[in-house]
Write a protein that holds these residues in place. Structure first.
Motif, PDB file in Angstrom:
ATOM      1  N   THR A 126      31.817  -5.222  33.888  1.00  0.00           N
ATOM      2  CA  THR A 126      30.922  -6.366  33.688  1.00  0.00           C
ATOM      3  C   THR A 126      29.871  -6.158  32.610  1.00  0.00           C
ATOM      4  OG1 THR A 126      29.223  -5.688  35.299  1.00  0.00           O
ATOM      5  CG2 THR A 126      31.180  -6.815  36.163  1.00  0.00           C
ATOM      6  N   THR A 182      27.970 -17.605  29.492  1.00  0.00           N
ATOM      7  CA  THR A 182      26.745 -16.808  29.408  1.00  0.00           C
ATOM      8  C   THR A 182      26.173 -16.559  30.792  1.00  0.00           C
ATOM      9  OG1 THR A 182      25.207 -18.696  29.129  1.00  0.00           O
ATOM     10  CG2 THR A 182      26.239 -17.796  27.146  1.00  0.00           C
ATOM     11  N   SER A 185      28.361 -14.219  32.807  1.00  0.00           N
ATOM     12  CA  SER A 185      28.292 -12.812  32.411  1.00  0.00           C
ATOM     13  C   SER A 185      27.092 -12.097  33.019  1.00  0.00           C
ATOM     14  CB  SER A 185      28.251 -12.691  30.879  1.00  0.00           C
ATOM     15  OG  SER A 185      27.006 -13.118  30.350  1.00  0.00           O
ATOM     16  N   LEU A 190      32.083 -11.280  36.434  1.00  0.00           N
ATOM     17  CA  LEU A 190      32.913 -11.624  35.279  1.00  0.00           C
ATOM     18  C   LEU A 190      33.415 -10.362  34.603  1.00  0.00           C
ATOM     19  CD1 LEU A 190      33.707 -14.210  33.471  1.00  0.00           C
ATOM     20  CD2 LEU A 190      32.004 -13.269  31.885  1.00  0.00           C
ATOM     21  N   LEU A 192      34.106  -8.764  31.430  1.00  0.00           N
ATOM     22  CA  LEU A 192      33.532  -9.095  30.136  1.00  0.00           C
ATOM     23  C   LEU A 192      34.581  -9.204  29.039  1.00  0.00           C
ATOM     24  CD1 LEU A 192      30.620  -9.652  29.309  1.00  0.00           C
ATOM     25  CD2 LEU A 192      30.429  -7.278  28.561  1.00  0.00           C
ATOM     26  N   ARG A 195      37.084 -12.275  30.189  1.00  0.00           N
ATOM     27  CA  ARG A 195      36.286 -13.482  30.352  1.00  0.00           C
ATOM     28  C   ARG A 195      36.809 -14.347  31.495  1.00  0.00           C
ATOM     29  NH1 ARG A 195      37.091 -12.372  25.230  1.00  0.00           N
ATOM     30  NH2 ARG A 195      38.720 -13.929  24.957  1.00  0.00           N
ATOM     31  N   THR A 286      26.574  -8.263  27.308  1.00  0.00           N
ATOM     32  CA  THR A 286      26.655  -9.611  27.855  1.00  0.00           C
ATOM     33  C   THR A 286      27.344 -10.539  26.868  1.00  0.00           C
ATOM     34  OG1 THR A 286      25.283 -11.311  28.932  1.00  0.00           O
ATOM     35  CG2 THR A 286      24.437 -10.382  26.894  1.00  0.00           C
ATOM     36  N   VAL A 287      27.786 -11.690  27.344  1.00  0.00           N
ATOM     37  CA  VAL A 287      28.256 -12.746  26.449  1.00  0.00           C
ATOM     38  C   VAL A 287      27.031 -13.377  25.795  1.00  0.00           C
ATOM     39  CG1 VAL A 287      29.343 -15.020  26.334  1.00  0.00           C
ATOM     40  CG2 VAL A 287      30.364 -13.222  27.745  1.00  0.00           C
ATOM     41  N   TYR A 297      29.251 -11.613  21.564  1.00  0.00           N
ATOM     42  CA  TYR A 297      28.665 -10.699  22.547  1.00  0.00           C
ATOM     43  C   TYR A 297      27.296 -10.227  22.074  1.00  0.00           C
ATOM     44  CZ  TYR A 297      33.298 -10.558  24.637  1.00  0.00           C
ATOM     45  OH  TYR A 297      34.481 -10.908  25.246  1.00  0.00           O
TER      46      TYR A 297
END
Length: 407
Positions: A126, A182, A185, A190, A192, A195, A286-287, A297
């Motif tokens: 994640t 977003t 994430s 999620l 990563l 997705r 993170t997204v 990202y």
């Protein structure tokens, strides 16, 4: 001819704000409504989910009234992240409070995961460290404390999600249960890289997939409003995005190499990366945002309390003090007189991740004044931002020449 506008709603931790923007990007009208927050136990932070939704209606209504005749073409939503809501799918009634991102009530469960060795798998999957900040442990708590929650959630009779999901559900009259990538994430559910919701994380946290929202890009129509006294029917909901991600996008930082800091109750530093980046310095991957055909990202450091320290001090000093008067006190002295304030009221976030830490003030003498403590509160923001900025440079292994700010 009435001006064509987008209604942008920012549902934050302490305020819900609404803006009407015309086709040139100019602000036609704005409105804001305060959001009540409660602290029912040490380290616990929560809000009334229905009251939160009502602030969205009130802010939107105030904004539309202030604007006069306009043509609203779409709604865009941004929200406080990680805060978690669960509600009955049939009635739309919340089955518990909105557990705010600052809340530490799930610290024992997170500690058990950490002690059980789950940290590396969670971080690899994640991009996030184990901490009560993130949503999955909050989701679990809400399910466990709802009446027959586990069985109802497994059947899909309970919906669970972050604030964006709750707002879209209400805006569409229950037609859509979605979240953008977003916000997803930030849940620890999620994967990563794929997705998609991750089966191993769902099992680890005990959050049934049937209760989770569908995943959507940050930009694109996800539903239409059903209408209310304050929000017209038939408006496309054209964007969902977490507040810190929206700030990064708003700076126009579409290539790696700079950092933005968003100042609010807490703060977020974020810098774009080409792909998910494993952190060795206490940061998160993170997204950044997702379009239908591409996902960006970012590396992020979350600071739990920054502006919230100023708000706390204004209440602590009492009398007629406000956050603005605290800032005035801070400006009345050239330094903090050796005083340091650590605003660990709900633990420390990045890069330390110490949920057992608590706030402290050091360096007090008989000569210490309110102004010195106020100065220390303001300086605590800068010190924490510097901690995260330095960690970000270590992870990226390159100088970061610019720090953009907003809030």
């Amino acid at each position: 001819m009435r001006p064509r506008c987008i209604l942008a709603v920012d549902q934050g931790t302490t305020n819900t704000k609404a803006l009407l923007m015309d086709e040139a990007g100019a602000i036609v009208a704005r409105a804001s409504r305060p959001v009540e927050i409660s602290f029912p136990a040490p380290g616990w932070v929560e809000q009334d989910a229905l009251a939160l939704w009502h602030t969205v209606e009130a802010a939107a209504s105030g904004c539309l009234k202030a604007a006069g005749p306009v043509e609203v073409t779409a709604i865009a939503l941004t929200n406080q992240r990680e805060s978690s809501v669960a509600w009955d799918r049939a009635t739309g009634t919340p089955v518990g409070p909105c557990i705010v991102w600052q809340c530490r009530r799930t610290a024992p469960f997170c500690a058990a995961l950490r002690d059980g060795g789950a940290g590396p798998l969670i971080e690899q999957t994640t991009g996030l460290t184990i901490d009560p900040l993130f949503s999955a442990s909050k989701f679990r708590w809400l399910i466990e404390h709802a009446d027959d929650g586990a069985r109802r959630a497994a059947r899909g009779d309970i919906c669970i999600g972050t604030v964006d999901s709750w707002l879209v559900w209400n805006l569409t009259g229950g037609a859509q249960h979605v979240t953008d990538l977003t916000n997803a994430s930030r849940t620890q559910l999620l994967n990563l890289r794929s997705r998609a919701w991750d089966a191993a994380m769902i099992e680890l946290f005990g959050v049934p997939a049937a209760a989770l929202p569908a995943l959507v890009p940050s930009s694109g129509v996800v539903g239409r409003t059903t209408g209310s006294a304050s929000i017209p029917a038939g408006l496309p909901i054209a964007s969902l995005i977490g507040d810190s991600h929206a700030a990064l996008f708003g700076h126009g930082t579409y290539q790696p190499g700079v950092v933005k800091a968003t100042y609010g109750t807490g703060s977020s530093l974020m810098s774009l990366t080409e792909a998910p980046l494993a952190s060795s310095a206490g940061l998160s991957s993170t997204v950044a945002w997702a379009l239908p055909d591409r996902t960006w990202y970012a590396l992020e450091g979350n600071i739990t309390v920054t502006g919230g320290a100023v708000d706390w001090l204004s209440q602590f000093l009492g009398g007629d003090h406000t956050p603005a008067s605290v800032a005035g006190l801070a400006n009345s002295t050239p330094d903090a007189g050796g005083v340091h304030l650590v605003p660990a009221f709900a633990g420390l976030g990045a890069p330390h991740w110490d949920d057992g830490a608590r706030g402290l003030i050091t360096g007090l003498t008989r000569g210490t004044t309110q102004a010195h403590v106020a100065r220390a509160a303001i300086e605590s923001i800068a010190f924490q931002v510097r901690d995260v900025f330095d960690a970000m440079e270590r992870d990226i292994a390159a100088p970061l020449p610019a720090l953009l700010t907003d809030g």
